[in-house]
Motif scaffolding. Structure first.
Motif, PDB file in Angstrom:
ATOM      1  N   THR A 112     -20.221  10.192 -96.566  1.00 25.33           N
ATOM      2  CA  THR A 112     -20.558   9.251 -97.633  1.00 25.33           C
ATOM      3  C   THR A 112     -21.212   8.025 -97.015  1.00 25.33           C
ATOM      4  O   THR A 112     -21.283   7.890 -95.788  1.00 25.33           O
ATOM      5  CB  THR A 112     -19.308   8.781 -98.423  1.00 25.33           C
ATOM      6  OG1 THR A 112     -18.529   7.932 -97.584  1.00 25.33           O
ATOM      7  CG2 THR A 112     -18.486   9.942 -98.948  1.00 25.33           C
TER       8      THR A 112
ATOM      9  N   PRO B 233     -28.160   7.657 -99.280  1.00 21.30           N
ATOM     10  CA  PRO B 233     -27.994   7.464-100.724  1.00 21.30           C
ATOM     11  C   PRO B 233     -27.292   8.636-101.411  1.00 21.30           C
ATOM     12  O   PRO B 233     -27.465   8.856-102.603  1.00 21.30           O
ATOM     13  CB  PRO B 233     -29.443   7.354-101.197  1.00 21.30           C
ATOM     14  CG  PRO B 233     -30.187   8.262-100.276  1.00 21.30           C
ATOM     15  CD  PRO B 233     -29.490   8.142 -98.936  1.00 21.30           C
ATOM     16  N   PHE B 234     -26.513   9.416-100.662  1.00 24.19           N
ATOM     17  CA  PHE B 234     -25.851  10.586-101.232  1.00 24.19           C
ATOM     18  C   PHE B 234     -24.523  10.803-100.516  1.00 24.19           C
ATOM     19  O   PHE B 234     -24.190  10.082 -99.584  1.00 24.19           O
ATOM     20  CB  PHE B 234     -26.735  11.837-101.095  1.00 24.19           C
ATOM     21  CG  PHE B 234     -27.054  12.178 -99.662  1.00 24.19           C
ATOM     22  CD1 PHE B 234     -26.201  12.987 -98.917  1.00 24.19           C
ATOM     23  CD2 PHE B 234     -28.198  11.693 -99.049  1.00 24.19           C
ATOM     24  CE1 PHE B 234     -26.479  13.289 -97.592  1.00 24.19           C
ATOM     25  CE2 PHE B 234     -28.485  11.991 -97.723  1.00 24.19           C
ATOM     26  CZ  PHE B 234     -27.618  12.791 -96.990  1.00 24.19           C
ATOM     27  N   SER B 235     -23.792  11.802-100.962  1.00 33.59           N
ATOM     28  CA  SER B 235     -22.550  12.179-100.283  1.00 33.59           C
ATOM     29  C   SER B 235     -22.451  13.694-100.242  1.00 33.59           C
ATOM     30  O   SER B 235     -23.104  14.395-101.014  1.00 33.59           O
ATOM     31  CB  SER B 235     -21.335  11.587-101.003  1.00 33.59           C
ATOM     32  OG  SER B 235     -21.284  12.050-102.336  1.00 33.59           O
TER      33      SER B 235
ATOM     34  N   SER C 176     -24.695  10.353-111.645  1.00 32.57           N
ATOM     35  CA  SER C 176     -24.897  11.152-110.433  1.00 32.57           C
ATOM     36  C   SER C 176     -25.186  12.613-110.749  1.00 32.57           C
ATOM     37  O   SER C 176     -24.523  13.218-111.591  1.00 32.57           O
ATOM     38  CB  SER C 176     -23.636  11.117-109.552  1.00 32.57           C
ATOM     39  OG  SER C 176     -23.284   9.797-109.239  1.00 32.57           O
ATOM     40  N   THR C 177     -26.147  13.160-110.032  1.00 29.61           N
ATOM     41  CA  THR C 177     -26.430  14.589-110.085  1.00 29.61           C
ATOM     42  C   THR C 177     -25.643  15.262-108.962  1.00 29.61           C
ATOM     43  O   THR C 177     -25.471  14.684-107.892  1.00 29.61           O
ATOM     44  CB  THR C 177     -27.937  14.836-109.908  1.00 29.61           C
ATOM     45  OG1 THR C 177     -28.609  14.260-111.033  1.00 29.61           O
ATOM     46  CG2 THR C 177     -28.264  16.318-109.830  1.00 29.61           C
TER      47      THR C 177
ATOM     48  N   ALA D 134     -26.852  14.468-114.057  1.00 35.30           N
ATOM     49  CA  ALA D 134     -26.020  13.309-114.381  1.00 35.30           C
ATOM     50  C   ALA D 134     -25.644  13.333-115.858  1.00 35.30           C
ATOM     51  O   ALA D 134     -26.475  13.623-116.718  1.00 35.30           O
ATOM     52  CB  ALA D 134     -26.768  12.025-114.035  1.00 35.30           C
TER      53      ALA D 134
ATOM     54  N   ARG E 223     -23.908  15.183-103.654  1.00 38.37           N
ATOM     55  CA  ARG E 223     -23.915  14.310-104.825  1.00 38.37           C
ATOM     56  C   ARG E 223     -24.811  13.096-104.597  1.00 38.37           C
ATOM     57  O   ARG E 223     -24.866  12.567-103.491  1.00 38.37           O
ATOM     58  CB  ARG E 223     -22.497  13.805-105.127  1.00 38.37           C
ATOM     59  CG  ARG E 223     -21.522  14.910-105.447  1.00 38.37           C
ATOM     60  CD  ARG E 223     -20.161  14.331-105.714  1.00 38.37           C
ATOM     61  NE  ARG E 223     -19.218  15.363-106.097  1.00 38.37           N
ATOM     62  CZ  ARG E 223     -18.080  15.133-106.711  1.00 38.37           C
ATOM     63  NH1 ARG E 223     -17.737  13.898-107.010  1.00 38.37           N
ATOM     64  NH2 ARG E 223     -17.278  16.129-107.025  1.00 38.37           N
ATOM     65  N   THR E 224     -25.440  12.618-105.673  1.00 38.50           N
ATOM     66  CA  THR E 224     -26.221  11.388-105.567  1.00 38.50           C
ATOM     67  C   THR E 224     -25.326  10.154-105.673  1.00 38.50           C
ATOM     68  O   THR E 224     -25.824   9.039-105.622  1.00 38.50           O
ATOM     69  CB  THR E 224     -27.348  11.339-106.621  1.00 38.50           C
ATOM     70  OG1 THR E 224     -26.777  11.445-107.926  1.00 38.50           O
ATOM     71  CG2 THR E 224     -28.361  12.453-106.395  1.00 38.50           C
ATOM     72  N   ASP E 225     -24.029  10.345-105.777  1.00 40.71           N
ATOM     73  CA  ASP E 225     -23.046   9.269-105.701  1.00 40.71           C
ATOM     74  C   ASP E 225     -22.782   9.013-104.214  1.00 40.71           C
ATOM     75  O   ASP E 225     -22.141   9.821-103.551  1.00 40.71           O
ATOM     76  CB  ASP E 225     -21.754   9.707-106.399  1.00 40.71           C
ATOM     77  CG  ASP E 225     -20.612   8.708-106.262  1.00 40.71           C
ATOM     78  OD1 ASP E 225     -20.780   7.673-105.572  1.00 40.71           O
ATOM     79  OD2 ASP E 225     -19.547   8.974-106.835  1.00 40.71           O
ATOM     80  N   PRO E 226     -23.276   7.909-103.644  1.00 43.74           N
ATOM     81  CA  PRO E 226     -23.130   7.690-102.204  1.00 43.74           C
ATOM     82  C   PRO E 226     -21.685   7.491-101.751  1.00 43.74           C
ATOM     83  O   PRO E 226     -21.390   7.607-100.573  1.00 43.74           O
ATOM     84  CB  PRO E 226     -23.972   6.441-101.927  1.00 43.74           C
ATOM     85  CG  PRO E 226     -24.146   5.780-103.235  1.00 43.74           C
ATOM     86  CD  PRO E 226     -24.018   6.830-104.294  1.00 43.74           C
TER      87      PRO E 226
END
Length: 193
Positions: free
Chosen positions: A36, A44-46, A66-67, A100, A121-124
């Motif tokens: 992360t 910018p992702f995890s 988030s995608t 998302a 994930r685009t959730d960092p």
């Protein structure tokens, strides 16, 4: 959480991932952080490893901002998507993209084998962007029970074209057209390269 302390040389890092087998997320599945922005601030992702024990499904939820890209590499998984919890079986070597904000739940179809997968994930921060949807849990549970019943008696109409990684399938037969293969069920794909 992953540990970067194993070694680091000129920015290259190595570490050991220790899998937590028990559910540890609001969704009710075991999520293991691989990477992360907490470990590497400029990404910018995890990346997370996911474990669904036998007979388990996640609670219905979405990731509003988030995608998620999912690859189940062991077991027999289905992702239920949308307000109607439509079944999207995971096929061999397939990436399932959950945009998302789309409601979804993960289902392990097997009562004896786990599902292991990787999520990008685009959730960092990994799992910070979660909105639980308890109003869809009952429907998700009903759909999961029906799919497990279908799975236990052999793939029916929903699962027939989405065989999981744990299922045995016939090897493709070469056709007369170069670069094309066909499966025993009539499906075909074009090979690149």
């Amino acid at each position: 959480m992953a540990d970067f302390s194993d070694w680091a040389i000129d920015g290259f890092q190595s570490r050991t991932l220790h899998f937590v087998p028990a559910p540890n997320s609001p969704q009710g599945v075991a999520l293991n952080t691989i990477l992360t922005a907490l470990e590497v601030p400029d990404i910018p992702f995890s990346i997370l490893a996911v474990l669904l024990p036998p007979g388990v499904q996640s609670r219905a939820h979405s990731h509003p901002g988030s995608t998620i890209v999912v690859c189940a590499f062991m077991g027999n998984a289905v992702t239920l998507v949308g307000d109607d919890m439509r079944a999207k079986p995971h096929r061999n070597d397939e990436l399932v993209i959950v945009p998302a904000g789309v409601p979804h739940a993960s289902v392990n179809l097997s009562l004896t084998e786990p599902v292991l997968g990787i999520e990008l994930r685009t959730d960092p921060l990994g799992n910070a962007d979660v909105l639980m949807l308890p109003e869809l849990d009952e429907l998700a549970g009903e759909v999961a029970r029906r799919l497990r019943e279908e799975f236990s008696t052999g793939p029916g109409p929903v699962l027939a074209h989405g065989l999981g990684l744990g299922q045995r399938v016939a090897l493709p037969q070469q056709t007369s057209s170069p670069g094309t293969i066909s499966m025993d069920d009539g499906a075909s794909a074009t090979l690149v390269g």
